[in-house]
Enzyme design. Sequence first.
Site, short mmCIF file in Angstrom:
data_model
loop_
_atom_site.label_atom_id
_atom_site.label_comp_id
_atom_site.label_asym_id
_atom_site.label_seq_id
_atom_site.Cartn_x
_atom_site.Cartn_y
_atom_site.Cartn_z
N LYS A 148 33.21 33.85 49.43
CA LYS A 148 33.69 33.24 50.67
C LYS A 148 35.08 33.77 51.01
O LYS A 148 35.72 34.43 50.20
CB LYS A 148 33.72 31.72 50.52
CG LYS A 148 34.64 31.23 49.41
CD LYS A 148 34.52 29.73 49.21
CE LYS A 148 35.42 29.26 48.06
NZ LYS A 148 35.34 27.80 47.85
N ARG A 198 34.55 15.33 47.32
CA ARG A 198 34.81 16.23 48.44
C ARG A 198 33.55 16.31 49.31
O ARG A 198 33.56 15.89 50.45
CB ARG A 198 35.22 17.61 47.89
CG ARG A 198 36.06 18.43 48.79
CD ARG A 198 36.61 19.65 48.10
NE ARG A 198 35.58 20.51 47.48
CZ ARG A 198 35.82 21.70 46.95
NH1 ARG A 198 37.05 22.18 46.93
NH2 ARG A 198 34.85 22.40 46.41
N TYR A 247 66.59 35.76 60.63
CA TYR A 247 66.65 34.58 61.48
C TYR A 247 67.44 33.44 60.85
O TYR A 247 67.35 33.21 59.64
CB TYR A 247 65.23 34.08 61.78
CG TYR A 247 64.46 34.94 62.76
CD1 TYR A 247 65.00 35.30 63.99
CD2 TYR A 247 63.17 35.38 62.45
CE1 TYR A 247 64.29 36.07 64.88
CE2 TYR A 247 62.44 36.15 63.34
CZ TYR A 247 63.01 36.49 64.56
OH TYR A 247 62.30 37.26 65.45
N MET A 250 57.62 37.13 61.27
CA MET A 250 56.19 37.27 61.54
C MET A 250 55.65 38.61 61.05
O MET A 250 54.56 38.69 60.48
CB MET A 250 55.90 37.11 63.03
CG MET A 250 54.41 37.15 63.35
SD MET A 250 54.05 36.96 65.10
CE MET A 250 54.57 35.26 65.36
#
Length: 367
Positions: free
Chosen positions: A37, A135, A263, A312
């Site tokens: 997966k 779950r 930043y 980013m």
Amino acid sequence: MKPSETVLEIDLKALEHNYRYLASKVDDNVKKLAVIKAFAYGSDSVALAKKLESLGVDYFAVAYTQEGIDLRNGGITQPILVLHPQSTHFQEIIDQCLTPSIYSEFVLNHFIASAEANQQKNYPIHLKLNTGLNRLGFDPKEVPMIVEKLKQTSSIKVDGIFSHFAASEDVKEKEFTHHQMDTFKKVSDQLIENLGYRPLRHLCNTSGILNYPEAHLDMVRTGIGLYGYGNSKEVDQQLIPIGTLKTIISQIHNIKKGESVGYNRMFNASKDTKTATLPLGHADGINRIYGKQNTNVSIHGNLAPIIGNVCMDMIMVDITGIDCEEGDEVILFGKDKSAEVFAHNAGTISYELITSISQRVKRKIIP
């Protein structure tokens, strides 16, 4: 040859090594299911499935229907278990010959309706039991309901019964794990007695394979172990990480004492500092938790901490004292610098790191 861009190298020989190591821990008559997966834990699901199919894997598992469809479109023919199907995708599941995990009365009712509408006969399903992970899965008290609904239709047939360990890697949770084993045996025996035939039973994940051989049953499932991580330092030494995330130095800066980087000026130089900017960031899966010197990259075998905030598309690292130049190779994680260590230093786990690597990062398959 130096890389010229950010790339995730995927080593199929390492995959084979890991598969054979895990397979050696179970009897020959026990089937093996490979969990691929999330793009095969952030790598390349079709390429890995093809390799594993050639090695003799009996079954595959994915989380969602589209992942199974992608494997079918990639030429995979072995059974594919969809672990978390949604009723809106049942037609696609049937069209693509995927095997749904049926985990609730709602899902059971809707899949029976879909199978009957498609005039199916004995369409294979796996029943998911909740033995303590809380779950997904049927409560043991729902067995009579399951049996009654199965008796009322010939459209589906139980190919497997399974559950999932909550803490098979944790030696402190052996009592709970044995409780799950006992519950699963009791409930699956009850189902088998009422069904009149014996489906495959599977309970073990990677840590279950290694720590609870008495729970191997008819089939075992392995996910993280295939990719080179075993949930313990001892097992990690026997496995080989299949993925190496590499990038390059885009630019080098000489930062004077008192100047800042990035930043919010999150890094302030306490002394003259040399930094390198790398072309990947949180859009590529290197999340902000890795910034502020929480972990490091490797440049020519030297560790360079990630400084300031992760951007980013870029990260900055401290290369003071490291002999390197623009265009040089940088390794974030791989065989010699484990993703588990990279992640652990920042307070997370290898699973989260490797499955987060963005699809915009180029994959390179090493046969």
